[in-house]
Design a protein around this motif. Sequence first.
Motif, PDB file in Angstrom:
ATOM      1  N   CYS A  62       1.357  35.270  55.131  1.00  0.00           N
ATOM      2  CA  CYS A  62       1.317  34.548  56.428  1.00  0.00           C
ATOM      3  C   CYS A  62       0.238  35.344  57.134  1.00  0.00           C
ATOM      4  O   CYS A  62      -0.534  34.404  57.710  1.00  0.00           O
ATOM      5  CB  CYS A  62       2.870  34.995  57.285  1.00  0.00           C
ATOM      6  SG  CYS A  62       2.525  34.611  59.041  1.00  0.00           S
ATOM      7  N   CYS A  89      -3.202  33.001  58.192  1.00  0.00           N
ATOM      8  CA  CYS A  89      -3.604  33.017  59.708  1.00  0.00           C
ATOM      9  C   CYS A  89      -4.900  33.614  59.892  1.00  0.00           C
ATOM     10  O   CYS A  89      -5.890  33.085  60.686  1.00  0.00           O
ATOM     11  CB  CYS A  89      -2.674  33.528  60.483  1.00  0.00           C
ATOM     12  SG  CYS A  89      -1.014  32.488  60.455  1.00  0.00           S
ATOM     13  N   CYS A 144      -1.305  29.029  64.764  1.00  0.00           N
ATOM     14  CA  CYS A 144      -1.184  30.282  63.883  1.00  0.00           C
ATOM     15  C   CYS A 144       0.064  31.193  64.491  1.00  0.00           C
ATOM     16  O   CYS A 144       0.899  31.734  63.724  1.00  0.00           O
ATOM     17  CB  CYS A 144      -2.184  31.202  63.842  1.00  0.00           C
ATOM     18  SG  CYS A 144      -3.752  30.323  62.917  1.00  0.00           S
ATOM     19  N   ARG A 145       0.161  31.076  65.778  1.00  0.00           N
ATOM     20  CA  ARG A 145       0.882  32.179  66.406  1.00  0.00           C
ATOM     21  C   ARG A 145       2.475  31.376  66.140  1.00  0.00           C
ATOM     22  O   ARG A 145       3.597  32.170  65.910  1.00  0.00           O
ATOM     23  CB  ARG A 145       0.964  31.989  67.997  1.00  0.00           C
ATOM     24  CG  ARG A 145       0.269  33.260  68.421  1.00  0.00           C
ATOM     25  CD  ARG A 145       0.180  33.415  69.946  1.00  0.00           C
ATOM     26  NE  ARG A 145      -0.699  32.449  70.513  1.00  0.00           N
ATOM     27  CZ  ARG A 145      -2.123  32.745  70.997  1.00  0.00           C
ATOM     28  NH1 ARG A 145      -2.598  33.870  70.615  1.00  0.00           N
ATOM     29  NH2 ARG A 145      -2.786  31.809  71.596  1.00  0.00           N
ATOM     30  N   GLN A 159       2.901  29.525  63.527  1.00  0.00           N
ATOM     31  CA  GLN A 159       3.402  29.851  61.887  1.00  0.00           C
ATOM     32  C   GLN A 159       3.913  31.359  61.883  1.00  0.00           C
ATOM     33  O   GLN A 159       4.808  31.461  61.130  1.00  0.00           O
ATOM     34  CB  GLN A 159       1.972  29.665  61.230  1.00  0.00           C
ATOM     35  CG  GLN A 159       1.727  28.226  61.146  1.00  0.00           C
ATOM     36  CD  GLN A 159       0.217  28.171  60.417  1.00  0.00           C
ATOM     37  OE1 GLN A 159      -0.594  28.860  60.728  1.00  0.00           O
ATOM     38  NE2 GLN A 159       0.076  27.208  59.787  1.00  0.00           N
ATOM     39  N   CYS A 160       3.126  32.310  62.602  1.00  0.00           N
ATOM     40  CA  CYS A 160       3.970  33.760  62.547  1.00  0.00           C
ATOM     41  C   CYS A 160       5.309  33.528  62.836  1.00  0.00           C
ATOM     42  O   CYS A 160       6.407  34.380  62.429  1.00  0.00           O
ATOM     43  CB  CYS A 160       3.090  34.462  63.404  1.00  0.00           C
ATOM     44  SG  CYS A 160       1.396  34.928  62.694  1.00  0.00           S
ATOM     45  N   GLN A 167      -5.614  26.162  55.649  1.00  0.00           N
ATOM     46  CA  GLN A 167      -4.713  27.405  55.692  1.00  0.00           C
ATOM     47  C   GLN A 167      -4.133  27.438  54.150  1.00  0.00           C
ATOM     48  O   GLN A 167      -4.010  28.292  53.731  1.00  0.00           O
ATOM     49  CB  GLN A 167      -3.799  27.358  56.481  1.00  0.00           C
ATOM     50  CG  GLN A 167      -4.523  27.685  57.901  1.00  0.00           C
ATOM     51  CD  GLN A 167      -3.286  27.921  59.042  1.00  0.00           C
ATOM     52  OE1 GLN A 167      -2.263  27.169  58.849  1.00  0.00           O
ATOM     53  NE2 GLN A 167      -3.371  28.817  59.775  1.00  0.00           N
ATOM     54  N   TRP A 208       1.717  39.098  64.530  1.00  0.00           N
ATOM     55  CA  TRP A 208       0.479  38.644  65.271  1.00  0.00           C
ATOM     56  C   TRP A 208      -0.537  39.834  65.569  1.00  0.00           C
ATOM     57  O   TRP A 208      -1.763  39.533  65.182  1.00  0.00           O
ATOM     58  CB  TRP A 208       0.893  38.167  66.660  1.00  0.00           C
ATOM     59  CG  TRP A 208      -0.280  37.528  67.282  1.00  0.00           C
ATOM     60  CD1 TRP A 208      -0.879  37.837  68.478  1.00  0.00           C
ATOM     61  CD2 TRP A 208      -1.086  36.448  67.020  1.00  0.00           C
ATOM     62  NE1 TRP A 208      -2.073  37.031  68.723  1.00  0.00           N
ATOM     63  CE2 TRP A 208      -2.044  36.385  67.691  1.00  0.00           C
ATOM     64  CE3 TRP A 208      -1.139  35.807  65.966  1.00  0.00           C
ATOM     65  CZ2 TRP A 208      -3.132  35.223  67.922  1.00  0.00           C
ATOM     66  CZ3 TRP A 208      -2.238  34.448  65.707  1.00  0.00           C
ATOM     67  CH2 TRP A 208      -2.949  34.397  66.776  1.00  0.00           C
ATOM     68  N   VAL A 226      -2.718  40.048  62.476  1.00  0.00           N
ATOM     69  CA  VAL A 226      -3.413  38.804  62.426  1.00  0.00           C
ATOM     70  C   VAL A 226      -4.643  39.400  63.126  1.00  0.00           C
ATOM     71  O   VAL A 226      -5.828  39.084  62.942  1.00  0.00           O
ATOM     72  CB  VAL A 226      -3.005  37.615  62.805  1.00  0.00           C
ATOM     73  CG1 VAL A 226      -3.903  36.668  63.030  1.00  0.00           C
ATOM     74  CG2 VAL A 226      -1.847  37.320  61.745  1.00  0.00           C
TER      75      VAL A 226
END
Length: 971
Positions: free
Chosen positions: A377, A381, A423-424, A426-427, A462, A528, A531
Amino acid sequence: MDSAGGRFKKVVHNDANENASSEDKDSECSDSEKIGFIPTKKDKENGSTSDSDEEDETSDKAEAAVTQMLKEEEDREKEVEDPDYSNAYSISTTEEVTQQASQPEGKDFRVHQHKCDSQSPEIRKHVEFLKKLRLHIWASLSRAQYVSLLKDFVESEFFVIDGDSLLVMFLDEETQYLNFFYQIECFLQDFTEKGAKYVIVFFKDAEQMYFPYPHFLFLRTALVEHLRHNTGTTIHTEFSSCLSSKWEIFLKKSYPYFIIVSDIGLTSLQTDYLSILIAHSLSKKINVVLTSGQEYDILRVYGYHVQSVYKHRLFFQKYGQDLQYACENLVRYKEPFVCLYEHLKLSLKSIQKEVHQTVCLLKQLWPEGSDIRRVVCVLACAVGLKIYSNVLENSDTSMGAKRKQSARGRSKPLSSEEAADLCRMQCLTVTFLLHMPLSQRAQIRIIKSCWTKQVLPLIKMQQLCTHFALTQLSCTNDWKLDLTYLPDLNDDSLLINLAHYYEVEYTEGLEFKKELGKEMENEYQRLWNTVTKLAVKYSFGDAFPIRKTSRLFLEQEQTLFRDYEEEIPNIGLISVKSDLVEKYAGDVLKDIPVLESNDPAVTSLIKYKQFDELCHWHSGRPLTEEYERVRCNADAKSKDPEERRQIQKLQPFRHFYGSTLEDSTSKIIVHQEDVSGNANLAVKKTKKKHKSKAERIVEENNRRLKTKEEKKEQEQWKALCIPTEKEIKANLSVGITKLEKFLKTLKSKSVKFSVEMTGLSACLEVWKEHCRKQGNKSKDFSKAVQVMRRIHILLEKYQDLLEKPHLQKLTRYLKLLGFENLACSLSGQTGESNDQNISNYAVEVGPARFQLQYMDYYLLRKESNDPDPRVQHFIPDTWQRQLLDAVDNNESAVIVAPTSSGKTYASYYCMEKVLKMSNEGVVVYVAPTKALVNQVVGTIYNRFTKKLPDGLVVCGVFTRDYRNDVMNSQV
């Protein structure tokens, strides 16, 4: 099970049908145009909703129409030159048209690999050869036979499964990650449980064909790693292609019985590649089994099997170079690059390099390692955001005003902040995967909204990042990774649900932080933060709020909500009261879930009524007794003249047939009033009587002759003892052979005993001399085997002649061989030996393993020595005596013994007893085949003759084809 072709249609043909109303069939194009992303239904719907591409679509249609007209003219010219061209070409282009219909209308995501000049002579020759190859493969596949794979081909050898064919077999338009892996595991587990031996092969070059389809590329990479790390299946990924030298060596070394392969791929390129694999396998005398059409039952797997024949080898010899050239062209790509939104370009090598650098940085941030879901993940991201932001910056600075002029009608890319929002989420999705049980995920609502065409390119990029991340992690051995959850790296439906929630239901999420719970909040915050640290020079904001921008990521359509009151059905057994079940299962029943009496699964059974089954379920014919359906050939009770003549012919034939099976004469059976009371009289030993004078004189003479013979044999052995001993030491096998020949001529047990003891000593000297010569090198155990063999014979046949010195000698010899426990059991002593030289002659193998592994047929079988008066021609084993005793005592018995061990003889003894006891007793003999039935009937008529009342016979027959004297026979 769905066939691979059926699943392929789900991926491809649905999209073609949806666009049929707005677009004519696409024309054939060059290879670079054929390579595109096969969209899901959602992608196609997205493509049709945008009005900004109408100009591009119109121009594309016009170009396609012109190309189609030119091709039709060319086809007509070729059809005049070659009448067979029309048929071959129409077949080959059917799939091409289907593939073209499946290409995306938008150009927001493309992977460009290479362009070929379709007019060059080499390419035209290459295309013509591929048509020949397809026709050759289709001709072979059309002759495939539907057979049982495991029964016929896997009992002693193993087979190979092509990994890409396995992937294609289970790909579906709506396939979720977890379900996809589950289906493949079930497929392989079914083979494993049936005793199949197989390996799975993924060719390296085949990976190149998946780059235009990032979703499938990611699934393929995850599947390889999952099978390698989480299952016991053997995976091979070291072969570049099916024409490589390593693959040739593997086939020669292992020689699989067949290869399971698909005859259709995701694209025409992959289909041609699989055709080359099929042609090559058949040419190497390796059969092919298709993935499509396989079915299963409890014992077997059935599939379409193509036998390798001479014409396949002839085809490969004729077109070997063409096959090599075709394979190289299918997988020979120049450096590919990704094109986003038509104008944003980046090379795949740059993505791969960025992933490598980010993995190294992540190892420093998480030196203790982590779960694969967290790692993938944050890598996807972070790398996706860095590359996307970098591409946006370069595009803005380099294109300037030109970009504004050419951007007319083009999709507007996502900004860096909007990409960070995605992406947030997805996290957050991975956070839910880590903490939400599967039972709750199964109740998630179904949302039919799909991603906008601006979001899809970023998601696909991605997925490429995920592929490179998994590839990089597979080469990492110095970092602790938990790979258990490789099949559950992502959940698309959960991500769409979160996107829908923040766009439609929780608009405050744009401004405020949503309460997630302390544990999940910390998990999401950690992901996050990692990331943002991996993004290095780029800043994408804090973890909260999750949505900072207002752009919609989903096309708004009707949402289908699952009824939250609907519960997952209870799983359990229906309660049954049975003494047999309770006695058999015991305490296990307490731990088994049982359904309540008011459960819907139980109450639904009440509506069914009990009924008597009167007809066959498959044909509707009335059910009847087997006896009534089978025709009667002849019956002793019959008065019909014709049937009587049949009986007169049948009886002599059976007697004659039985006489050819056995030499013994028929035994006349006399009915006895009470056989059971006198059954064991024959077995009982008669009382000893006083011997007469003549008998005593005869015994004395025999004893004297025996003593004289024994002295003669002893003198003979004294003369041969030393030469025999020398011969054994000179050549063990020759000496032992002569020794055993001499033993056969002897009658005296004491002389035989002396010979065996001398032979044992000589064999031991041979073994000791061999050990001294070999030193620390490997030894020839056949010499030690002869020592153990002589010890076996002495203990088995001459136990009564063994005295204390002899036993001590045997004990010393066993210790020399290293069998300390056997020596102790023989002497009755315990403790270690003090002899330092014992280790020099020890075999260094346990006694049990040594005897089982090296002595083979020398191991003695325990045999009975005393005859039984009930058995005439051989000495029965213990179990046979026990069976005869059970028959004599009117007891029951079940015999489980191999073929030719004497079970049938015991049944003849049972028949004889029943025939003697009465005229009403019956023996039922069941045989597996009609041939054996006829053999037993002939044997019975040859062995037993009994005078019976009129209408009764000794033996009757009842098979599925005929019957006679079933109800009026004793056997």
